[in-house]
Write a protein that holds these residues in place. Structure first.
Motif, PDB file in Angstrom:
ATOM      1  N   LYS A  48       0.837  -1.201   0.000  1.00 23.44           N
ATOM      2  CA  LYS A  48       0.000   0.000   0.000  1.00 23.44           C
ATOM      3  C   LYS A  48       0.871   1.250   0.000  1.00 23.44           C
ATOM      4  O   LYS A  48       0.582   2.224  -0.724  1.00 23.44           O
ATOM      5  N   TYR A  49       1.934   1.214   0.776  1.00 29.20           N
ATOM      6  CA  TYR A  49       2.834   2.372   0.853  1.00 29.20           C
ATOM      7  C   TYR A  49       3.501   2.615  -0.501  1.00 29.20           C
ATOM      8  O   TYR A  49       3.597   3.766  -0.967  1.00 29.20           O
ATOM      9  N   CYS A  50       3.942   1.535  -1.144  1.00 28.40           N
ATOM     10  CA  CYS A  50       4.556   1.662  -2.466  1.00 28.40           C
ATOM     11  C   CYS A  50       3.553   2.244  -3.469  1.00 28.40           C
ATOM     12  O   CYS A  50       3.913   3.081  -4.310  1.00 28.40           O
ATOM     13  N   ARG A  51       2.307   1.810  -3.364  1.00 34.72           N
ATOM     14  CA  ARG A  51       1.268   2.312  -4.272  1.00 34.72           C
ATOM     15  C   ARG A  51       1.038   3.816  -4.055  1.00 34.72           C
ATOM     16  O   ARG A  51       0.870   4.568  -5.021  1.00 34.72           O
ATOM     17  N   GLU A  52       1.048   4.233  -2.806  1.00 34.82           N
ATOM     18  CA  GLU A  52       0.839   5.651  -2.504  1.00 34.82           C
ATOM     19  C   GLU A  52       2.013   6.504  -2.987  1.00 34.82           C
ATOM     20  O   GLU A  52       1.821   7.612  -3.503  1.00 34.82           O
ATOM     21  N   VAL A  53       3.224   5.967  -2.831  1.00 31.57           N
ATOM     22  CA  VAL A  53       4.410   6.692  -3.304  1.00 31.57           C
ATOM     23  C   VAL A  53       4.402   6.799  -4.819  1.00 31.57           C
ATOM     24  O   VAL A  53       4.718   7.844  -5.393  1.00 31.57           O
ATOM     25  N   ARG A  54       3.999   5.711  -5.453  1.00 28.88           N
ATOM     26  CA  ARG A  54       3.935   5.732  -6.921  1.00 28.88           C
ATOM     27  C   ARG A  54       2.927   6.772  -7.408  1.00 28.88           C
ATOM     28  O   ARG A  54       3.162   7.498  -8.378  1.00 28.88           O
ATOM     29  N   ALA A  55       1.782   6.857  -6.718  1.00 25.88           N
ATOM     30  CA  ALA A  55       0.768   7.849  -7.087  1.00 25.88           C
ATOM     31  C   ALA A  55       1.317   9.273  -6.918  1.00 25.88           C
ATOM     32  O   ALA A  55       1.081  10.153  -7.759  1.00 25.88           O
ATOM     33  N   LEU A  56       2.061   9.488  -5.834  1.00 33.34           N
ATOM     34  CA  LEU A  56       2.645  10.801  -5.579  1.00 33.34           C
ATOM     35  C   LEU A  56       3.654  11.167  -6.666  1.00 33.34           C
ATOM     36  O   LEU A  56       3.672  12.293  -7.169  1.00 33.34           O
ATOM     37  N   LEU A  57       4.472  10.195  -7.045  1.00 35.15           N
ATOM     38  CA  LEU A  57       5.494  10.449  -8.062  1.00 35.15           C
ATOM     39  C   LEU A  57       4.876  10.661  -9.445  1.00 35.15           C
ATOM     40  O   LEU A  57       5.395  11.448 -10.246  1.00 35.15           O
ATOM     41  N   SER A  58       3.790   9.968  -9.713  1.00 38.05           N
ATOM     42  CA  SER A  58       3.190  10.021 -11.044  1.00 38.05           C
ATOM     43  C   SER A  58       2.288  11.231 -11.247  1.00 38.05           C
ATOM     44  O   SER A  58       2.160  11.731 -12.373  1.00 38.05           O
ATOM     45  N   HIS A  59       1.671  11.694 -10.182  1.00 38.28           N
ATOM     46  CA  HIS A  59       0.642  12.725 -10.319  1.00 38.28           C
ATOM     47  C   HIS A  59       1.062  14.101  -9.818  1.00 38.28           C
ATOM     48  O   HIS A  59       0.265  15.030  -9.812  1.00 38.28           O
ATOM     49  N   ASN A  60       2.285  14.223  -9.372  1.00 42.60           N
ATOM     50  CA  ASN A  60       2.756  15.517  -8.893  1.00 42.60           C
ATOM     51  C   ASN A  60       3.968  15.957  -9.708  1.00 42.60           C
ATOM     52  O   ASN A  60       4.837  15.146 -10.041  1.00 42.60           O
ATOM     53  N   PRO A  61       4.026  17.251 -10.021  1.00 49.01           N
ATOM     54  CA  PRO A  61       5.144  17.759 -10.826  1.00 49.01           C
ATOM     55  C   PRO A  61       6.462  17.736 -10.051  1.00 49.01           C
ATOM     56  O   PRO A  61       6.480  17.707  -8.824  1.00 49.01           O
ATOM     57  N   LYS A  62       7.526  17.744 -10.790  1.00 49.93           N
ATOM     58  CA  LYS A  62       8.841  17.788 -10.171  1.00 49.93           C
ATOM     59  C   LYS A  62       9.096  19.177  -9.599  1.00 49.93           C
ATOM     60  O   LYS A  62       8.503  20.171 -10.027  1.00 49.93           O
TER      61      LYS A  62
END
Length: 231
Positions: A48-62
């Motif tokens: 679940k934590y990995c999924r949340e981190v992936r969502a953060l990385l994918s949906h937020n700008p650098k």
């Protein structure tokens, strides 16, 4: 490749593997569905934590051209572990205690001597072996039966296992307390076996691993319920 790029690449591999192996939908929900599988309950929170981190990385700008989150080495290893587990689920034989590490008894062994060894190692049950095969099981249930029959005194003599074979043979031992399973049974399948038995008010104490799960075959390994539940 830095950890962020590696994490995203591994997460994509995890999704593709879950979809291919389990037939999960390719709609971005594969990992969340994977979390509900019993096989992965021990790492459910990590997934679940990995999924949340992936969502953060994918949906937020650098920020200034860099990702705001940098996945740790442990997260990378978790993803690798799950991908490997899906592709090649651990078998009961792989997890079992094998060969010389199995505490067993021979028919000609003295019962009391083996009981002392069992106590020192904290074992409640031992298989009685002959020609590589399990021919009986000695344990707490055996002592209880002997006491009820007024024969507990023989445990302190030079009694050998062959002398009490009527109490330890596979035909006399409570078959609910052990099972023979094939070496290629997956660990999660053994867990389901233990859980389903418990639901029927049966307690499995030992799992004997043989080539195809037959009692007439040579013993390859031993598992306890704790071995299969902690996977």
């Amino acid at each position: 490749m830095n950890n962020t790029d590696l994490f995203l690449d591994l997460y994509k591999q995890l999704e593709q593997t879950a979809i291919a192996v389990y037939g999960l939908p390719a709609d971005g929900t594969a990992v969340s569905k994977l979390e509900r599988f019993n096989e992965y309950k021990s790492i459910r929170s990590e997934l679940k934590y990995c999924r949340e981190v992936r969502a953060l990385l994918s949906h937020n700008p650098k920020v200034d051209g860099e990702f705001a989150v940098y996945p740790s080495d442990s997260m990378i290893e978790t993803l690798k572990k799950v991908i490997s587990k899906i592709k090649e689920p651990p078998t009961c034989y792989e997890r079992s205690v094998k060969g010389a590490n199995i505490l067993s008894a021979r028919p000609e062994d003295i019962v009391f001597d083996k009981m002392k060894i069992m106590k020192s190692f904290g074992y409640s049950y031992v298989p009685i072996m002959k020609s590589g095969r399990v021919v009986g099981v000695f344990g707490k249930h055996t002592v209880f039966s002997l006491v009820l029959d007024g024969l507990d005194n023989i445990l302190f003599d030079n009694t050998r296992f062959t002398d009490i074979s009527q109490y330890t043979s596979l035909s006399k031992t409570d078959k609910n307390s052990f099972r023979f399973i094939p070496r290629d049974m997956y660990l999660f399948e053994a867990e389901e076996l233990v859980v389903n038995a418990f639901k029927k008010k049966e307690r499995i104490n030992l799992l004997f691993v043989t080539q195809t799960g037959k009692p007439t075959e040579s013993l390859l390994g031993i598992l306890t319920p704790w071995d299969v539940m902690d996977n």
